[in-house]
Design a protein around this motif. Structure first.
Motif, PDB file in Angstrom:
ATOM      1  N   PRO A 161       0.802  -1.228   0.000  1.00 34.61           N
ATOM      2  CA  PRO A 161       0.000   0.000   0.000  1.00 34.61           C
ATOM      3  C   PRO A 161       0.837   1.281   0.000  1.00 34.61           C
ATOM      4  O   PRO A 161       1.940   1.320   0.564  1.00 34.61           O
ATOM      5  CB  PRO A 161      -0.813  -0.116   1.297  1.00 34.61           C
ATOM      6  N   ILE A 162       0.297   2.305  -0.631  1.00 32.64           N
ATOM      7  CA  ILE A 162       0.995   3.584  -0.751  1.00 32.64           C
ATOM      8  C   ILE A 162       1.345   4.167   0.610  1.00 32.64           C
ATOM      9  O   ILE A 162       2.411   4.761   0.793  1.00 32.64           O
ATOM     10  CB  ILE A 162       0.127   4.577  -1.555  1.00 32.64           C
ATOM     11  N   ALA A 163       0.456   3.992   1.595  1.00 32.25           N
ATOM     12  CA  ALA A 163       0.711   4.544   2.926  1.00 32.25           C
ATOM     13  C   ALA A 163       1.950   3.934   3.563  1.00 32.25           C
ATOM     14  O   ALA A 163       2.723   4.623   4.245  1.00 32.25           O
ATOM     15  CB  ALA A 163      -0.503   4.313   3.824  1.00 32.25           C
ATOM     16  N   ILE A 164       2.175   2.655   3.343  1.00 34.84           N
ATOM     17  CA  ILE A 164       3.353   1.984   3.891  1.00 34.84           C
ATOM     18  C   ILE A 164       4.613   2.460   3.176  1.00 34.84           C
ATOM     19  O   ILE A 164       5.657   2.702   3.800  1.00 34.84           O
ATOM     20  CB  ILE A 164       3.210   0.456   3.779  1.00 34.84           C
ATOM     21  N   ILE A 165       4.526   2.604   1.860  1.00 36.14           N
ATOM     22  CA  ILE A 165       5.658   3.101   1.078  1.00 36.14           C
ATOM     23  C   ILE A 165       6.030   4.507   1.540  1.00 36.14           C
ATOM     24  O   ILE A 165       7.205   4.833   1.734  1.00 36.14           O
ATOM     25  CB  ILE A 165       5.334   3.106  -0.424  1.00 36.14           C
ATOM     26  N   LEU A 166       5.023   5.347   1.744  1.00 31.72           N
ATOM     27  CA  LEU A 166       5.269   6.723   2.185  1.00 31.72           C
ATOM     28  C   LEU A 166       5.931   6.745   3.554  1.00 31.72           C
ATOM     29  O   LEU A 166       6.869   7.521   3.792  1.00 31.72           O
ATOM     30  CB  LEU A 166       3.957   7.506   2.214  1.00 31.72           C
ATOM     31  N   GLU A 167       5.471   5.900   4.448  1.00 31.38           N
ATOM     32  CA  GLU A 167       6.069   5.849   5.785  1.00 31.38           C
ATOM     33  C   GLU A 167       7.525   5.406   5.712  1.00 31.38           C
ATOM     34  O   GLU A 167       8.393   5.963   6.392  1.00 31.38           O
ATOM     35  CB  GLU A 167       5.276   4.898   6.685  1.00 31.38           C
ATOM     36  N   ALA A 168       7.793   4.403   4.878  1.00 28.45           N
ATOM     37  CA  ALA A 168       9.170   3.932   4.719  1.00 28.45           C
ATOM     38  C   ALA A 168      10.055   5.026   4.131  1.00 28.45           C
ATOM     39  O   ALA A 168      11.210   5.211   4.553  1.00 28.45           O
ATOM     40  CB  ALA A 168       9.190   2.690   3.833  1.00 28.45           C
TER      41      ALA A 168
END
Length: 257
Positions: A62-69
């Motif tokens: 998910p995009i949210a996980i990528i953004l957090e990373a």
């Protein structure tokens, strides 16, 4: 000196700096190790394995996980560069720099570290092999990444074209021909020339602190939050918007989708 010679010399200047920076200890990021560490808190072992073997986008992360990373990586690298860096402080590192000023090689080295991390989390392939020398395609894409970070507008177009070619062909490597001889190469040369002119005219005439207009602090004292963070965010924003970064399978509960 003719204009063509000046451009060629400025290209050579940036190439020397980039290659010196890439040889410094700790600059090259191992893609598999990074992705495993960046995704381990939020993804299943199967997702992580697919992200490594294919890409985070192919794994449907998910995009949210990528953004957090991405944000975590930016925060970590910003924290490192605001302190005293050891990248250019090691005897071997200094020896490899040669005629490139240590502060400049160190500075570009920090930029290359965050550029690699952002590239990998946003589904770019491995940029380095085990050879000491940087291959032409990798040098070209890193030149474009640095250009994006430093606000060179045409660099964004070069990165976008390279990403589109990989997304369309579903390949796991950089478009070698386009980056070294084909349609993207003229953009690479122009970006390298712009960066080289900035460094040639201001680095040696006015000192390292004035090498790039965006930098006002003395680099040997450590890079500051106000310079490194915005540049990293600029590259992150551009990479996040590319087709290459879009998850193949969007998570239903992902609030960013």
């Amino acid at each position: 000196m003719t204009q063509s010679n000046e451009i060629e010399n400025s290209n050579s200047t940036f190439s020397q700096i980039l290659n010196a920076a890439a040889r410094l200890p700790g600059v090259r990021i191992e893609r598999e190790t990074y992705l495993r560490k960046a995704l381990r808190k939020h993804c299943t072992p199967a997702q992580i394995r697919m992200a490594i073997d294919e890409s985070p986008a192919a794994a449907g992360i998910p995009i949210a996980i990528i953004l957090e990373a991405a944000n975590t990586s930016i925060s970590y690298e910003t924290s490192k560069v605001t302190g005293v860096s050891a990248l250019a402080g090691l005897p071997g590192g200094i020896a490899m720099i040669g005629t490139v000023p240590a502060d400049m090689a160190q500075y570009v080295g920090h930029m290359l570290r965050i550029a690699q991390k952002l590239a990998y989390i946003y589904s770019w392939p491995d940029l380095f092999d085990e050879r000491e020398e940087v291959d032409e395609a990798t040098e070209s894409i890193l030149t474009l990444f640095v250009g994006v970070m430093l606000g060179v507008q045409i660099a964004q177009g070069g990165v976008t074209k390279a990403a589109a070619m990989m997304a369309a062909q579903v390949v796991k490597k950089l478009p070698q021909q386009a980056l070294t001889k084909g349609i993207i190469y003229p953009v690479v040369k122009k970006v390298a020339g712009i960066l080289g002119v900035q460094m040639t005219k201001k680095l040696f005439a006015s000192g390292v602190a004035k090498a790039i207009p965006l930098i006002g602090a003395v680099l040997s004292g450590g890079l500051t939050l106000s310079t490194f963070l915005p540049m990293a965010k600029k590259l992150q924003k551009h990479l996040a918007g590319l087709e290459l970064a879009k998850p193949s399978v969007a998570a239903k509960d992902d609030p960013a989708t």
